[in-house]
Scaffold this active site. Structure first.
Site, mmCIF file in Angstrom:
data_model
loop_
_atom_site.group_PDB
_atom_site.id
_atom_site.type_symbol
_atom_site.label_atom_id
_atom_site.label_comp_id
_atom_site.label_asym_id
_atom_site.label_seq_id
_atom_site.Cartn_x
_atom_site.Cartn_y
_atom_site.Cartn_z
ATOM 1 N N PRO A 190 0.896 -1.267 0.226
ATOM 2 C CA PRO A 190 -0.126 0.074 0.058
ATOM 3 C C PRO A 190 1.112 1.191 0.101
ATOM 4 O O PRO A 190 1.791 1.332 0.689
ATOM 5 C CB PRO A 190 -0.981 -0.246 1.302
ATOM 6 N N ARG B 124 4.270 10.970 -1.938
ATOM 7 C CA ARG B 124 4.270 10.674 -0.383
ATOM 8 C C ARG B 124 5.568 10.979 0.037
ATOM 9 O O ARG B 124 6.521 10.678 -0.336
ATOM 10 C CB ARG B 124 3.945 9.304 -0.165
ATOM 11 N N HIS C 227 12.740 -2.357 2.477
ATOM 12 C CA HIS C 227 12.268 -1.311 2.848
ATOM 13 C C HIS C 227 12.954 0.041 2.211
ATOM 14 O O HIS C 227 14.214 -0.100 2.582
ATOM 15 C CB HIS C 227 12.003 -1.214 4.529
ATOM 16 N N ARG D 235 12.640 4.441 12.966
ATOM 17 C CA ARG D 235 11.401 5.309 12.895
ATOM 18 C C ARG D 235 10.411 5.108 14.009
ATOM 19 O O ARG D 235 10.905 4.392 15.274
ATOM 20 C CB ARG D 235 10.850 4.893 11.471
#
Ligand code: DQA
Length: 147
Positions: free
Chosen positions: A9, A17, A100, A107
């Site tokens: 997603p 983004r 990733h 994070r």
């Protein structure tokens, strides 16, 4: 040798983004790069992106019937939540590398756990878009060596 590259997603929103985290490369750019990296590694590749967990599970199951040799996957947010995707990877037992773009280890706490890592042969984090190239090259070499 045939690879399936799965993006989860919001990866279709790359370039739009949070560019400070994910960079300016668009998803269309990424697709071109992935195809080139697979060709360089001597593997056939199919690209799949979905924002839907069940569609990703279906695609992993289909890969079993299509005799896909390897999966390179950025499960995105489903990394941290999806037992269903983990189970699909385990069920098909297709060698998988998890990628990733950002360094999830630095994070938020909720990004520090990955279900997919439990099935992945290798996890690459924080190398940006180049992490996909590393994943493709590593998996191709690994599978060629295994014969
Ligand atoms: C991501 C990291 C995930 O935590 C996040 O939900 C993503 C992208 C990455 O590539 O860094 O959508 O998988």
């Amino acid at each position: 040798m045939k690879f399936l590259i799965i993006n989860g997603p919001n990866i279709n929103f790359l370039g739009i983004r949070e560019p400070g985290i994910y960079g300016r490369t668009t998803y269309a750019d990424l697709c071109g790069l992935l195809q080139g990296w697979c060709a360089d590694a001597g593997v056939e590749c199919e690209l799949f992106q979905s924002n839907h967990e069940g569609a990703i599970v279906d695609r992993i199951q289909q890969a079993y019937f299509d005799k896909v040799d390897g999966i390179v996957m950025n499960p995105a947010a489903y990394t941290h939540t999806s037992v269903a995707i983990l189970d699909a990877l385990k069920a098909t037992a297709i060698p998988t590398v998890e990628v990733h773009i950002s360094d999830v280890s630095k994070r938020e706490a909720f990004r520090q756990h990955s279900y997919v890592s439990l099935a992945a042969r290798r996890t690459i984090v924080g190398h940006g878009i180049d992490g996909y190239r590393e994943g493709i090259e590593w998996l191709a070499a690994e599978l060629k060596q295994a014969g």
